[in-house]
Design a protein around this motif. Structure first.
Motif, PDB file in Angstrom:
ATOM      1  N   PRO A  24       0.568  -1.810   0.285  1.00 12.39           N
ATOM      2  CA  PRO A  24       0.094   0.010   0.213  1.00 12.39           C
ATOM      3  C   PRO A  24       1.336   1.565  -0.200  1.00 12.39           C
ATOM      4  O   PRO A  24       0.652   2.220  -0.578  1.00 12.39           O
ATOM      5  CB  PRO A  24      -0.675  -0.024   1.489  1.00 12.39           C
ATOM      6  N   VAL A  25       1.806   1.036   0.990  1.00 11.21           N
ATOM      7  CA  VAL A  25       2.825   2.336   0.764  1.00 11.21           C
ATOM      8  C   VAL A  25       3.563   2.301  -0.795  1.00 11.21           C
ATOM      9  O   VAL A  25       3.515   3.649  -0.630  1.00 11.21           O
ATOM     10  CB  VAL A  25       4.189   2.079   1.792  1.00 11.21           C
ATOM     11  N   ILE A  26       3.893   1.676  -1.459  1.00 15.46           N
ATOM     12  CA  ILE A  26       4.413   1.505  -2.600  1.00 15.46           C
ATOM     13  C   ILE A  26       3.630   2.787  -3.867  1.00 15.46           C
ATOM     14  O   ILE A  26       3.626   3.497  -4.437  1.00 15.46           O
ATOM     15  CB  ILE A  26       4.977   0.998  -3.275  1.00 15.46           C
ATOM     16  N   PHE A  49       0.713   5.693  -7.903  1.00 14.52           N
ATOM     17  CA  PHE A  49      -0.831   6.324  -8.231  1.00 14.52           C
ATOM     18  C   PHE A  49      -0.860   7.855  -7.576  1.00 14.52           C
ATOM     19  O   PHE A  49      -2.145   8.460  -7.484  1.00 14.52           O
ATOM     20  CB  PHE A  49      -1.984   5.066  -7.641  1.00 14.52           C
ATOM     21  N   ALA A  50      -0.036   8.471  -6.575  1.00 16.90           N
ATOM     22  CA  ALA A  50      -0.826   9.995  -6.649  1.00 16.90           C
ATOM     23  C   ALA A  50      -0.976  10.673  -7.094  1.00 16.90           C
ATOM     24  O   ALA A  50      -2.075  11.593  -7.584  1.00 16.90           O
ATOM     25  CB  ALA A  50       1.032  10.636  -5.188  1.00 16.90           C
ATOM     26  N   MET A  74     -13.410   7.183  -2.938  1.00 16.69           N
ATOM     27  CA  MET A  74     -11.866   6.757  -2.765  1.00 16.69           C
ATOM     28  C   MET A  74     -12.280   6.380  -0.750  1.00 16.69           C
ATOM     29  O   MET A  74     -11.919   5.280  -0.599  1.00 16.69           O
ATOM     30  CB  MET A  74     -10.826   7.759  -2.480  1.00 16.69           C
ATOM     31  N   LEU A  75     -12.938   7.209  -0.792  1.00 20.17           N
ATOM     32  CA  LEU A  75     -13.642   6.373   0.618  1.00 20.17           C
ATOM     33  C   LEU A  75     -14.148   4.896   0.898  1.00 20.17           C
ATOM     34  O   LEU A  75     -14.193   3.964   1.645  1.00 20.17           O
ATOM     35  CB  LEU A  75     -14.246   7.316   2.017  1.00 20.17           C
ATOM     36  N   ILE A 107      -4.229   3.050  -3.272  1.00 22.90           N
ATOM     37  CA  ILE A 107      -4.428   3.840  -4.367  1.00 22.90           C
ATOM     38  C   ILE A 107      -5.518   4.818  -3.889  1.00 22.90           C
ATOM     39  O   ILE A 107      -5.218   5.448  -4.278  1.00 22.90           O
ATOM     40  CB  ILE A 107      -5.293   2.806  -5.111  1.00 22.90           C
ATOM     41  N   ALA A 108      -6.454   4.356  -3.432  1.00 28.11           N
ATOM     42  CA  ALA A 108      -7.181   4.940  -2.624  1.00 28.11           C
ATOM     43  C   ALA A 108      -6.539   6.361  -1.604  1.00 28.11           C
ATOM     44  O   ALA A 108      -6.703   7.592  -1.725  1.00 28.11           O
ATOM     45  CB  ALA A 108      -8.215   4.421  -1.637  1.00 28.11           C
TER      46      ALA A 108
END
Length: 400
Positions: A56-58, A63-64, A83-84, A112-113
């Motif tokens: 998730p961190v990557i 995807f930022a 996203m929520l 991603i969210a």
């Protein structure tokens, strides 16, 4: 000029920033206390189970750059809603299927969210609260601190109570409901964020300078990456380290809880102090030296010193992230630039931040020695000290 907002709308906007940010860490930080349990029950290596925090961190980095694209196409309102909902559904799914691929898949989509939400919140703060950016960033970071502290401290309690790591991981989906309700209230003000490729200056179109071509932006990216690496490495590995030093799972969870509780207060206190006393270099060095001291105390393996180390480690964990978020806001002149710089910083920074905890896992699998873990984390703080001198203090702009 930022759009005028009433006091009532401002309150709902700020509360929504808090409520949304609470959702941006539990899916990651709840893994740390359960790391050994998941590894044993699913018969995984340390490297495999570490992917649950690394992926998730990557993704948060890769995807930022989707944030401004989705904002242009669907608008701020619908993008944040989507996203929520994605975070909530993926977190709930963890409670139904005991499968490594499902855990990895949910981690990927949650990443991603979070990646999309982060730059949008930063741009919203820059646009609607330009004169109070440090204070509102503090609330944003405070929300993430609350989410981190709750999940780090209570996940082990939920596991001890129910005997199910699936329930302990999925219970955090309830936070998505808080985020959705708060966003609904904020959206009554019809918020929008300008996401443009260019801005108008004195009647002419002027292309925004790409942060990828700016040296200072690269320094910010590296600093953000190193502080993310330190944060996620500590959050992921402190509980297993404490257990290997003879603590119980509940004691290790309490150790994390103490650290993240201090982090909560520093999330909001340090940005306020920096707003009043804007000596950025001084505050960064204070936090980094505290981090190095805490690593040394953890390294001793002596339980009383580890408790002290947990308290001290809350200082850099609470302060470095909001300061890193403020860096592009201090350096840029408008919401468009702030969003661009923040997206770049988080793109590279979170990719770096995701790989370091994974590297620790690979090294530990090969050596079964946490001395290397401490050495890696300590080196991160040393590199941040060097970057602090290169970044310097806040640049002051003259208003045109």
């Amino acid at each position: 000029m930022p759009r005028k907002t009433s006091k009532r709308n401002s309150f709902f906007i700020i509360f929504s920033i808090f409520a949304i940010s609470v959702n941006m860490r539990p899916a990651i930080t709840s893994i740390g206390p359960m790391l050994e349990t998941i590894r044993e029950q699913l018969t995984l290596s340390n490297a495999q189970v570490s992917l649950l925090t690394a992926v998730p961190v990557i993704c948060m980095g890769i995807f930022a750059t989707m944030a401004p694209v989705l904002n242009r196409k669907f608008g701020l309102k619908h993008t944040i809603y989507a996203m929520l909902i994605l975070i909530g559904i993926m977190t709930v799914l963890r409670g139904f299927i005991s499968n490594f691929l499902v855990l990895i898949g949910t981690a990927f989509l949650i990443g991603i969210a979070i990646a999309v939400i982060g730059p949008l919140l930063s741009a919203m703060i820059k646009q609607y609260f330009p004169d109070r950016a440090a204070s509102v960033i503090g609330i944003y970071s405070f929300g993430m601190g609350v989410g981190s502290a709750a999940s780090a401290g209570l996940t082990a309690v939920f596991f001890e109570t129910t005997g199910s790591y699936l329930f302990a991981l999925s219970i955090w989906s309830v936070l998505a409901l808080l985020g959705l309700v708060s966003w609904f209230l904020a959206m009554k003000g019809h918020l929008e964020i300008r996401q443009l490729d260019s801005v108008t200056v004195k009647g002419k179109r002027k292309k925004i300078k790409s942060p990828w071509k700016t040296r200072k932006a690269w320094l910010f990216l590296l600093f953000f990456g190193l502080q993310s690496s330190a944060f996620f490495s500590i959050i992921t590995w402190l509980a297993p380290i404490a257990i290997s030093a003879g603590m119980t799972l509940l004691q290790a969870g309490t150790l994390l809880s103490i650290m993240t509780t201090v982090q909560i207060f520093l999330n909001i206190l340090l940005p306020l102090l920096m707003e009043r006393f804007p000596a950025r270099k001084f505050w960064l060095l204070l936090m980094l030296i505290s981090g190095m001291l805490a690593v040394v105390l953890f390294w001793t393996g002596i339980h009383p010193l580890m408790w002290v180390g947990a308290f001290i480690m809350g200082i850099p964990l609470g302060g470095l992230f909001p300061v890193a978020l403020l860096l592009p806001l201090d350096e840029t002149k408008n919401a468009e630039e702030a969003s661009s710089w923040t997206a770049m910083m988080q793109t590279g920074g979170f990719i770096i931040g995701g790989f370091l905890p994974l590297l620790i896992a690979v090294v530990y699998d090969g050596t079964a020695n946490h001395n290397y873990t401490f050495g890696i984390i300590l080196s991160l703080y040393v590199m941040m000290v060097i970057l602090t001198f290169m970044i310097g203090n806040k640049k002051m702009y003259e208003e045109n």
